[in-house]
Design an enzyme around this catalytic site. Structure first.
Site, short mmCIF file in Angstrom:
data_model
loop_
_atom_site.label_atom_id
_atom_site.label_comp_id
_atom_site.label_asym_id
_atom_site.label_seq_id
_atom_site.Cartn_x
_atom_site.Cartn_y
_atom_site.Cartn_z
N ASP A 7 -11.43 -11.57 -4.43
CA ASP A 7 -12.60 -11.52 -4.92
C ASP A 7 -12.64 -12.16 -6.39
OD1 ASP A 7 -14.30 -11.09 -2.87
OD2 ASP A 7 -13.85 -8.84 -2.97
N HIS A 52 -4.43 -4.90 -5.81
CA HIS A 52 -4.52 -4.49 -4.16
C HIS A 52 -3.98 -3.36 -3.73
CE1 HIS A 52 -5.63 -5.33 0.02
NE2 HIS A 52 -6.76 -5.85 -0.43
N1 ACO Z 1 -6.66 -3.27 -13.80
C1 ACO Z 1 -5.89 -2.42 -14.62
N2 ACO Z 1 -5.05 -1.48 -14.01
C2 ACO Z 1 -5.06 -1.42 -12.80
C3 ACO Z 1 -5.90 -2.46 -11.95
C4 ACO Z 1 -6.64 -3.15 -12.47
N3 ACO Z 1 -7.46 -3.92 -12.01
N4 ACO Z 1 -5.41 -1.99 -10.70
C5 ACO Z 1 -4.66 -1.02 -10.58
N5 ACO Z 1 -4.37 -0.82 -11.98
C6 ACO Z 1 -3.04 0.24 -12.38
C7 ACO Z 1 -3.75 1.73 -12.25
O1 ACO Z 1 -4.21 2.25 -13.42
C8 ACO Z 1 -2.50 2.42 -11.82
O2 ACO Z 1 -1.85 2.69 -12.93
P1 ACO Z 1 -0.72 3.92 -13.20
O3 ACO Z 1 0.39 3.69 -12.20
O4 ACO Z 1 -0.28 3.81 -14.44
O5 ACO Z 1 -1.60 5.34 -12.78
C9 ACO Z 1 -1.85 1.26 -11.02
O6 ACO Z 1 -2.12 0.05 -11.50
C10 ACO Z 1 -1.82 1.42 -9.30
O7 ACO Z 1 -3.30 1.32 -9.30
P2 ACO Z 1 -4.07 2.27 -8.15
O8 ACO Z 1 -5.44 2.38 -8.50
O9 ACO Z 1 -3.10 3.60 -7.87
O10 ACO Z 1 -3.92 1.54 -7.19
P3 ACO Z 1 -4.73 1.56 -5.56
O11 ACO Z 1 -3.80 0.94 -4.56
O12 ACO Z 1 -5.46 3.17 -5.33
O13 ACO Z 1 -6.12 0.79 -5.72
C11 ACO Z 1 -7.69 -1.21 -6.31
C12 ACO Z 1 -6.24 -0.54 -5.69
C13 ACO Z 1 -8.69 -0.21 -5.59
C14 ACO Z 1 -7.80 -2.53 -5.57
C15 ACO Z 1 -7.33 -1.52 -7.98
O14 ACO Z 1 -6.22 -2.21 -7.99
C16 ACO Z 1 -8.55 -1.79 -8.52
O15 ACO Z 1 -9.17 -0.96 -8.74
N6 ACO Z 1 -8.77 -3.00 -8.80
C17 ACO Z 1 -9.95 -3.36 -9.34
C18 ACO Z 1 -11.16 -3.68 -8.48
C19 ACO Z 1 -10.94 -4.82 -7.20
O16 ACO Z 1 -10.73 -5.92 -7.57
N7 ACO Z 1 -11.07 -4.52 -6.13
C20 ACO Z 1 -10.86 -5.22 -4.94
C21 ACO Z 1 -9.81 -5.10 -3.99
S1 ACO Z 1 -10.00 -6.33 -2.92
C22 ACO Z 1 -11.23 -5.88 -1.59
O17 ACO Z 1 -11.33 -4.90 -1.54
C23 ACO Z 1 -11.83 -6.88 -1.23
#
Ligand code: ACO
Length: 429
Positions: free
Chosen positions: A364, A306
């Protein structure tokens, strides 16, 4: 009001940036005069460090796993309140008296029907159209139905808009659902509470009696409460940005629905279920966890991580408990997907990669399993999220429109394209 100043020193001198303290949360530095004084913009892709407005609606402390609606912890509201009462709280800022709640509830119940012409719009969609596309399209069409009677500067018009859209969203969503099944549309019943009415519009058919399951209605109400608002998230910021131009608010909400659809946001609940089906069995968990950690593989563990919560998502804990309750009531507590989800959560929570990056199950991760157990198709999960979040979008749109500081949203950029160059005739290229 400026509490203290930050000094930013650069090549062209230094600038004093006033800063402000909110009730809770970190201070913000005011960069509005930075360009005029120093000829420099701030650079913040994804707006991860930018406060775009003042807001009194919702507060999140991502490190502590705190979520407050108008100051009230979401856990207390989930335990003691109803979705309709939470709608009132978000819209008006205070918990209602009994008389205020009854009046508001009655207002919502008496706005549930949609114009028959609007209903006919669904016939223009193919039977397998994604319901989020149908719902955002039909909600956008509401601006055509209510344009002449929607003056954004008229407080009463804004209030009627808020009641209409909260009341009609379940009717529109159910119409999309019935269209995709080829079943007859079921009209709303104003004698039923919000969640029971939603269930009967989705699942009853004219050919037989439909009995509303109280645990199902309770689960829907809880999910609606937990998804009702989440401060300046992607879809809410979209509603604010679209609305900032003064556009018809029904169109701004349609833009929010479109933004919510993406798998990185509200589309995650559908994506989680599809991911669990893809993983298939506990023996494949290690393989998929490895894929999620592999930088060269686009696969991510959906429902994990998140932007704001870096400890735990308080909504996920509540939803997991409700998941147990719903599955037990339906006699499906041995649901293999639920067992797989529980196991996947345990593996990921112990994995160094997820621990180090502070990736926890979000709201979720479990909501889709409840929706599935209640009989919703995966493509409807994000629509359920949209129904819940509508009140949040409306509350933020109202706050923005009445904020004296509000201006049209218009970010800047760091231009990295070609510098000015002369046109070359096609024969000479
Ligand atoms: N699985 C694997 N790796 C992940 C995940 C994941 N679900 N989420 C983040 N990471 C990693 C990224 O690859 C990144 O790695 P790095 O630092 O080596 O580049 C690091 O963790 C940080 O992730 P970001 O994408 O930069 O974080 P951001 O805050 O931009 O994204 C998000 C947050 C979009 C929720 C992300 O965690 C994600 O895509 N999760 C999966 C989708 C999801 O469940 N979305 C629902 C969110 S809740 C909502 O909106 C209701």
């Amino acid at each position: 009001m400026s509490d203290k100043n930050y000094t930013l020193t650069g090549e062209s001198g230094s600038a004093d940036l006033p800063s402000y303290s909110g009730t809770l949360g970190p201070d913000v530095a005011d960069v509005r005069k930075l360009y005029a004084q120093q000829n420099i913009f701030t650079f913040d892709p994804g707006f991860a460090s930018t406060a775009s407005c003042r807001s009194e609606i919702t507060f999140i402390d991502g490190d502590e796993g705190v979520l407050l609606y108008r100051g009230y912890p979401v856990e207390q509201l989930a335990k003691n309140s109803s979705f309709i009462e939470v709608c009132y709280l978000l819209l008006y800022g205070e918990l209602p008296t009994k008389a205020e709640l009854d009046k508001f509830d009655n207002n919502i119940r008496t706005h549930t029907m949609i114009n028959e012409t609007m209903l006919r719009l669904f016939n223009g969609f193919h039977h397998d159209a994604h319901p989020m596309a149908m719902v955002s399209g039909v909600v956008g069409s509401m601006s055509a139905f209510y344009h002449e009677t929607m003056d954004i500067h008229n407080a009463r018009h804004r209030e009627i808009f808020s009641h209409r859209i909260i009341a009609k969203l379940p009717t529109i969503a159910a119409a999309a659902y019935k269209h995709s099944l080829g079943q007859p549309f079921v009209y709303p019943r104003n004698d039923l509470d919000y969640s029971s009415n939603l269930l009967q519009m989705f699942f009853s058919v004219p050919a037989e009696e439909y009995e509303i399951d109280s645990v199902a209605a309770e689960a829907i109400d809880l999910l609606l409460i937990l998804h009702a608002d989440h401060e300046q998230n992607c879809s809410t910021s979209t509603v604010r940005l679209a609305g900032s131009s003064g556009t018809n608010p029904y169109s701004a909400i349609a833009a929010g629905i479109a933004a919510l659809w993406g798998p990185a946001h509200g589309g995650a609940n559908e994506a989680v279920l599809r991911m669990l089906e893809q993983i298939g069995s506990a023996k494949n968990i290690d393989e998929y966890v490895a894929k999620a950690k592999d930088k060269d593989d686009p696969f991510r563990l959906m429902g994990f991580g998140h932007r704001v919560y870096k400890n735990f998502d308080p909504r996920a804990t509540i939803i997991r408990d409700m998941c147990h309750k719903v599955l037990a009531k339906l006699g499906r507590d041995d649901d293999p997907l639920f067992e797989l989800a529980l196991e996947l959560e345990q593996v990921a929570l112990k994995d160094e990669y997820f621990v180090e990056k502070k990736l926890y199950p979000n709201v979720d991760f479990y909501s889709g399993i409840i929706y599935r157990a209640l009989g919703f198709q995966p493509s409807m999960f994000t629509v359920m999220f949209a129904i819940a979040r509508t009140v949040g979008w409306v509350s933020h749109w109202q706050e923005m429109i009445t904020d004296p500081e509000h201006r049209i949203g218009r970010p800047r950029q760091l231009y990295v394209g070609p510098a000015a160059r002369d046109y070359i005739d096609v024969a000479k290229r």
